[in-house]
Design a protein around this motif. Sequence first.
Motif, short mmCIF file in Angstrom:
data_model
loop_
_atom_site.label_atom_id
_atom_site.label_comp_id
_atom_site.label_asym_id
_atom_site.label_seq_id
_atom_site.Cartn_x
_atom_site.Cartn_y
_atom_site.Cartn_z
N ARG A 105 1.41 45.47 -4.71
CA ARG A 105 2.66 44.74 -4.90
C ARG A 105 3.47 44.83 -3.61
NH1 ARG A 105 4.37 42.35 -9.36
NH2 ARG A 105 3.39 42.82 -11.36
N ARG A 106 4.23 43.76 -3.37
CA ARG A 106 5.16 43.72 -2.23
C ARG A 106 6.57 43.61 -2.77
NH1 ARG A 106 5.21 38.92 2.43
NH2 ARG A 106 7.24 39.47 3.37
N PHE A 107 7.40 44.61 -2.45
CA PHE A 107 8.77 44.67 -2.95
C PHE A 107 9.74 44.19 -1.86
CE2 PHE A 107 6.37 47.67 -5.49
CZ PHE A 107 6.86 47.46 -6.77
N TYR A 108 10.56 43.20 -2.22
CA TYR A 108 11.51 42.58 -1.30
C TYR A 108 12.86 43.25 -1.48
CZ TYR A 108 7.75 39.16 -1.21
OH TYR A 108 6.52 38.56 -1.10
N LEU A 109 13.06 44.39 -0.85
CA LEU A 109 14.19 45.25 -1.13
C LEU A 109 15.53 44.60 -0.78
CD1 LEU A 109 12.66 48.62 0.11
CD2 LEU A 109 12.60 47.63 -2.18
N ALA A 110 15.60 43.93 0.34
CA ALA A 110 16.87 43.35 0.78
C ALA A 110 17.34 42.22 -0.13
CB ALA A 110 16.76 42.84 2.22
#
Length: 245
Positions: free
Chosen positions: A80-85
């Motif tokens: 998974r890729r988490f888009y924190l911003a």
Amino acid sequence: MRSTAFSIIATAVAAALAGPAAAATWTRGAAGTTPSDVSGAPIALGAASISQQTDNTPGTEGVSCPNDDETGTSESAFYRRFYLAEHGAAPSASVSAVTIAVRDGGSGGSDALPITVNLYTIPASTPEDTIPLAALTPIGTATMPLSVPAGNAPTSFTIPVTGTIADTTASNLVVEWTNGAGADTVPSFYPANNLAAETHPSFIRAPGCGATAPVTFASIDFLSSLIMVVEGSGLPVSLQQYTVD
């Protein structure tokens, strides 16, 4: 001598006409036939948890890549890729643990399934909903043997692993779990995916099935949502709960 030379040439021509060896076919194991088989215990989100799903209950929708004789699982990795911003993360954030879900698919349990969790950063400028391997920078790793029960019972496991995202505006977080490079794991295992809605797609990579780079489950015609909950600090509160109106 001429006969031997002709035999070598004929073998080479046959191999060229046959082309490269065919990739293995994705497998999902038994799908479960009773309510207790269909789902595991829901994973509760804590104050420092993030997830990309509406429902983190382990299910029976995941696939993996079999080994040559289909008695086990070849190298398979899940991401998974988490888009924190996107969700108001702190300027920097850290990870302390990752919870995943696994099942045996009816192939038999394992007392010590070796699973490695890898943490990476990826430039936020990388095209959305992609995970190019060349763009990943490792920031943490941990390996833990998992005791996976028999009977296709989806089960969650929390693996302690640490890593820091120094700049959450410039970088996204990528989390991978895998049985390892070149692995041949017997008996078979599968991610205990479900069909819940997700904010961004989940990915699988399995060289033996032709996926040498991470691809979405939908792209291989196995639409499902990978169970993954990340624990840490500085993570965005808005990712802790995700609902669809």
